[in-house]
Design a protein around this motif. Structure first.
Motif, short mmCIF file in Angstrom:
data_model
loop_
_atom_site.label_atom_id
_atom_site.label_comp_id
_atom_site.label_asym_id
_atom_site.label_seq_id
_atom_site.Cartn_x
_atom_site.Cartn_y
_atom_site.Cartn_z
N ASP A 179 -89.07 -58.86 -28.68
CA ASP A 179 -89.62 -59.80 -29.66
C ASP A 179 -90.09 -61.08 -28.98
O ASP A 179 -91.14 -61.65 -29.34
CB ASP A 179 -88.57 -60.13 -30.72
CG ASP A 179 -88.24 -58.93 -31.60
OD1 ASP A 179 -89.02 -57.97 -31.60
OD2 ASP A 179 -87.17 -58.95 -32.26
N TYR A 180 -89.32 -61.52 -27.98
CA TYR A 180 -89.69 -62.74 -27.24
C TYR A 180 -91.02 -62.55 -26.52
O TYR A 180 -91.93 -63.39 -26.62
CB TYR A 180 -88.57 -63.06 -26.25
CG TYR A 180 -88.89 -64.13 -25.25
CD1 TYR A 180 -88.98 -65.47 -25.62
CD2 TYR A 180 -89.10 -63.80 -23.91
CE1 TYR A 180 -89.26 -66.45 -24.69
CE2 TYR A 180 -89.38 -64.77 -22.97
CZ TYR A 180 -89.47 -66.10 -23.36
OH TYR A 180 -89.75 -67.08 -22.43
N LYS B 165 -84.30 -58.31 -28.64
CA LYS B 165 -84.57 -59.75 -28.57
C LYS B 165 -85.60 -60.03 -27.49
O LYS B 165 -86.51 -60.86 -27.67
CB LYS B 165 -83.28 -60.51 -28.27
CG LYS B 165 -82.25 -60.50 -29.40
CD LYS B 165 -80.98 -61.22 -28.97
CE LYS B 165 -79.90 -61.14 -30.04
NZ LYS B 165 -78.63 -61.77 -29.60
N GLY C 289 -98.89 -62.18 -20.25
CA GLY C 289 -99.38 -61.65 -21.52
C GLY C 289 -100.64 -60.83 -21.40
O GLY C 289 -101.33 -60.58 -22.41
N ALA D 206 -93.31 -60.36 -27.19
CA ALA D 206 -94.38 -60.14 -28.16
C ALA D 206 -94.92 -61.48 -28.66
O ALA D 206 -96.14 -61.66 -28.83
CB ALA D 206 -93.87 -59.30 -29.32
N ARG D 207 -94.01 -62.45 -28.92
CA ARG D 207 -94.46 -63.79 -29.35
C ARG D 207 -95.28 -64.46 -28.26
O ARG D 207 -96.35 -65.04 -28.53
CB ARG D 207 -93.26 -64.65 -29.72
CG ARG D 207 -92.56 -64.23 -31.02
CD ARG D 207 -91.61 -65.31 -31.51
NE ARG D 207 -90.57 -65.62 -30.54
CZ ARG D 207 -89.39 -64.98 -30.48
NH1 ARG D 207 -89.12 -63.99 -31.32
NH2 ARG D 207 -88.50 -65.32 -29.58
N LEU D 208 -94.81 -64.40 -27.01
CA LEU D 208 -95.54 -65.01 -25.90
C LEU D 208 -96.91 -64.36 -25.73
O LEU D 208 -97.91 -65.04 -25.47
CB LEU D 208 -94.74 -64.88 -24.61
CG LEU D 208 -93.53 -65.80 -24.45
CD1 LEU D 208 -92.90 -65.58 -23.07
CD2 LEU D 208 -93.92 -67.27 -24.59
N ARG D 209 -96.96 -63.04 -25.88
CA ARG D 209 -98.23 -62.33 -25.70
C ARG D 209 -99.25 -62.80 -26.74
O ARG D 209 -100.43 -63.02 -26.43
CB ARG D 209 -97.98 -60.82 -25.80
CG ARG D 209 -99.25 -60.00 -25.53
CD ARG D 209 -98.97 -58.48 -25.60
NE ARG D 209 -98.09 -58.07 -24.53
CZ ARG D 209 -96.83 -57.69 -24.69
NH1 ARG D 209 -96.29 -57.70 -25.93
NH2 ARG D 209 -96.09 -57.33 -23.69
N THR D 210 -98.77 -62.95 -27.97
CA THR D 210 -99.65 -63.42 -29.04
C THR D 210 -100.18 -64.82 -28.72
O THR D 210 -101.37 -65.12 -28.91
CB THR D 210 -98.91 -63.42 -30.38
OG1 THR D 210 -98.47 -62.09 -30.67
CG2 THR D 210 -99.81 -63.91 -31.50
N GLN D 211 -99.29 -65.68 -28.22
CA GLN D 211 -99.69 -67.06 -27.90
C GLN D 211 -100.70 -67.08 -26.76
O GLN D 211 -101.71 -67.78 -26.82
CB GLN D 211 -98.46 -67.88 -27.51
CG GLN D 211 -97.47 -68.10 -28.67
CD GLN D 211 -96.17 -68.73 -28.18
OE1 GLN D 211 -96.04 -69.12 -27.01
NE2 GLN D 211 -95.19 -68.81 -29.08
#
Length: 433
Positions: free
Chosen positions: A422-423, A419, A392, A425-430
């Motif tokens: 998006d996956y 998909k 990330g 992007a979620r991990l990067r935010t976390q």
């Protein structure tokens, strides 16, 4: 008689049918309502007595010369016709001098220049002072795009009017007029009559030449389309591989593929082939379509095109053209996405905007001690050691806000890529949170 003026008419029996049927007024002109109608450009000019210099742009046999001659008649101007193919500077000077003398005697001159695009830029400039002082009213005719073939100064002083090829209804009207002139009906069945008009390919003069041939035949019964085809050679399709038609048809092919219409795509592909287009050019453009308009929605599309191209190189024409036709069909039916193309263009714009902004130091290698001291490589996270194989980290320059360049669509294989995006992007935010 002035230089280049037309002489006395030949006796009617010796004149070609196309000349005998030349309209005697603008009201008799078949077609071109878009320029001749009451509210169309020429109709409005004549109604207000404000005729200005013009350029007629259109294919052969649609009335450019005839309309120019009739404009001179209806405007009480002396008509002079020249061709750029056969006219040089000395002849032009004589034309301008005769027009100047004529003007002093109270009559204007409509100078019709056929194939005006054949004059070079300097020769075109030679018309300007004579147009500006009213010595001539110029009417040029060209089959080429004036935007490319005529200089800006000339175009700024003349209105471009587009004349269109005659449609089948207009060609039928012309056929009937020819039969009245000849005093007999053509010995053709209905389907053969349609085929004759299709052979003319929108060219009224070509149609009348064909009619003249058919009218001279002695037939016991009307000929059908098959018999007509045996007696007449089909007129060659108008196609200039380096001109407007080339670009118009490849545009039509490309947009038909983009519009997922395999029938239209195959038609325009065939039109280009029958016009003599190089199949290798088509192979290259088809491959470009796969990259630009399908992209990762169907990663196989590019391979299909490359394999078709290779097949053509091995088989040659005409066998190899079938492989290209199959590639065209595949592209037309493939899911469409320009996300990759749009993403690349956006990346190029961003690269130009950000200039020489360096990468962030943590993703730079540090092969020397000095570079380590400068912070090169400090804090870099090896993605394979991270959970899910994803750290990330930021890979853009420190001064560049992270953009979204690639935005996959919900079609074809790009659904799966979306998909994944998006996956991550979620991990990067976390990870960054």
């Amino acid at each position: 008689m002035d230089l280049f003026d037309t002489g006395a008419a030949e006796p009617s029996r010796n004149r070609p049918l196309a000349d005998r049927l030349r309209p005697k007024s603008l009201a008799e002109v078949i077609g071109q309502g878009q320029v001749l109608g009451p509210e169309a450009p020429l109709g409005a000019m004549l109604a207000s007595d404000s005729l200005s210099s013009l350029v007629f742009w259109g294919p052969p046999g649609v009335g450019k010369t005839t309309i120019a001659r009739l404009l001179a008649d209806e405007s009480d101007l002396h008509f002079v016709q020249i061709s750029a193919i056969f006219t040089g500077v000395p002849e032009l000077k004589k034309v301008f001098e005769a027009a100047r003398i004529r003007r002093q005697n109270g009559q204007g001159t409509l100078l019709f220049v056929d194939e005006i695009h054949r004059f070079n830029k300097a020769q075109q400039d030679g018309f300007l002072p004579h147009m500006e002082d009213g010595t001539i009213l110029l009417v040029g005719a060209t089959t080429e795009n004036p935007s490319f073939e005529l200089n800006a100064a000339l175009l700024s002083r003349a209105q471009v009017l587009v004349l269109e090829r005659l449609n089948l209804v207009e060609l039928e009207h012309l056929t009937q007029r020819a039969e009245q002139e000849l005093g007999r009906t053509l010995p053709l069945t209905g389907s053969a009559r349609d085929a004759l008009q299709e052979m003319a390919d929108g060219d009224g003069r070509a149609l009348l030449n064909l009619v003249e041939q058919v009218a001279a035949w002695s037939c016991d019964a009307p000929l059908d389309s098959e018999a007509l085809g045996k007696r007449l050679m089909r007129r060659a399709t108008k196609y200039d591989k380096s001109g407007d038609e080339h670009y118009n048809l490849i545009s039509a092919l490309h947009k038909s593929v983009r519009g997922s219409d395999p029938d239209a795509a195959l038609y325009w592909f065939a039109r280009m082939l029958t016009g003599g287009e190089d199949p290798r050019y088509l192979a290259r453009r088809i491959t470009r379509m796969a990259v630009e308009d399908i992209g990762l929605a169907d990663p196989q599309a590019q391979s299909v095109c490359l394999h078709a191209w290779e097949t053509y190189e091995r088989l040659g024409s005409p066998e190899g053209e079938l492989a290209l036709a199959q590639a065209v069909t595949y592209l037309a039916l493939a899911p469409k996405s320009n996300a990759g193309y749009a993403g690349f263009k956006a990346a190029m714009r961003l690269a130009k905007q950000t200039g020489s902004t360096p990468p962030p130091k943590h993703i730079l290698n540090a092969p020397t001690g000095l570079m380590k001291d400068q912070g090169y490589g400090a804090g870099y996270a090896y993605d394979h050691d991270a959970e899910d194989g994803f750290s990330g980290q930021n890979y853009f320059p420190d001064d560049v806000k992270r953009p979204v360049l690639y935005a996959p669509v919900e079609r074809g294989f790009e659904r799966e890529l979306k998909k994944r995006l998006d996956y991550f992007a979620r991990l990067r935010t976390q990870r960054q949170g």
